[in-house]
Design a protein around this motif. Structure first.
Motif, short mmCIF file in Angstrom:
data_model
loop_
_atom_site.label_atom_id
_atom_site.label_comp_id
_atom_site.label_asym_id
_atom_site.label_seq_id
_atom_site.Cartn_x
_atom_site.Cartn_y
_atom_site.Cartn_z
N THR A 47 0.85 -1.20 0.00
CA THR A 47 0.00 0.00 0.00
C THR A 47 0.87 1.24 0.00
O THR A 47 2.06 1.20 0.32
N SER A 75 -11.49 2.63 5.27
CA SER A 75 -11.76 1.32 4.68
C SER A 75 -12.95 1.40 3.73
O SER A 75 -12.93 0.79 2.65
N LYS A 78 -11.84 2.87 0.48
CA LYS A 78 -11.12 1.87 -0.33
C LYS A 78 -12.09 0.89 -0.97
O LYS A 78 -11.92 0.51 -2.14
N ILE A 79 -13.10 0.46 -0.22
CA ILE A 79 -14.09 -0.47 -0.77
C ILE A 79 -14.81 0.17 -1.95
O ILE A 79 -14.95 -0.44 -3.02
N TRP A 80 -15.25 1.40 -1.78
CA TRP A 80 -15.98 2.07 -2.85
C TRP A 80 -15.10 2.30 -4.07
O TRP A 80 -15.54 2.12 -5.20
N LEU A 81 -13.86 2.70 -3.85
CA LEU A 81 -12.95 2.90 -4.98
C LEU A 81 -12.72 1.59 -5.73
O LEU A 81 -12.74 1.55 -6.97
N ASN A 82 -12.51 0.52 -4.99
CA ASN A 82 -12.30 -0.79 -5.61
C ASN A 82 -13.52 -1.22 -6.42
O ASN A 82 -13.39 -1.71 -7.54
N GLU A 83 -14.70 -1.05 -5.85
CA GLU A 83 -15.93 -1.40 -6.56
C GLU A 83 -16.05 -0.60 -7.86
O GLU A 83 -16.40 -1.15 -8.91
N LYS A 84 -15.76 0.68 -7.78
CA LYS A 84 -15.90 1.54 -8.96
C LYS A 84 -14.89 1.16 -10.04
O LYS A 84 -15.24 1.11 -11.23
N VAL A 85 -13.66 0.87 -9.66
CA VAL A 85 -12.64 0.47 -10.63
C VAL A 85 -13.05 -0.82 -11.33
O VAL A 85 -12.92 -0.95 -12.55
N HIS A 86 -13.57 -1.79 -10.57
CA HIS A 86 -13.96 -3.06 -11.17
C HIS A 86 -15.25 -2.94 -11.98
O HIS A 86 -15.48 -3.71 -12.90
N GLU A 87 -16.07 -1.97 -11.66
CA GLU A 87 -17.30 -1.71 -12.42
C GLU A 87 -16.96 -1.18 -13.81
O GLU A 87 -17.61 -1.54 -14.79
#
Length: 89
Positions: A47, A75, A78-87
């Motif tokens: 990280t 946290s 990070k979860i929201w950013l990860n979801e958006k990137v994978h979306e």
């Protein structure tokens, strides 16, 4: 016909091993055609800290959302950013 591989030497420490592999071709020591992919599920990803300026009202909204989910707000970000990137992909 497979060629004869050299034996990997024993190293006194990690620095010595690193220096060895910087100057030697691993294919002389390892038959990579027999290699298998592995997963290491317990490794933590590397990280990096960043500085992000957010409007106070947005940060407060994020903190409220995190509190309602009982997770730290960083946290949740990070979860929201990860979801958006994978979306997107």
């Amino acid at each position: 016909m497979s060629r004869k591989r050299k034996n990997v030497p024993t190293f006194a420490n990690e620095a010595e091993e690193r220096a060895f592999w910087e100057n030697h071709d691993s294919s002389d020591y390892v038959d990579w055609s027999k290699s298998q992919r592995v997963t290491l599920p317990n490794l933590k990803p590397t990280t990096q800290s960043i500085s992000l300026r957010l409007p106070i009202s947005l940060l407060e909204s994020i903190k409220i959302a995190a509190n309602s989910r009982d997770v730290p707000y960083q946290s949740l970000i990070k979860i929201w950013l990860n979801e958006k990137v994978h979306e997107v992909h």
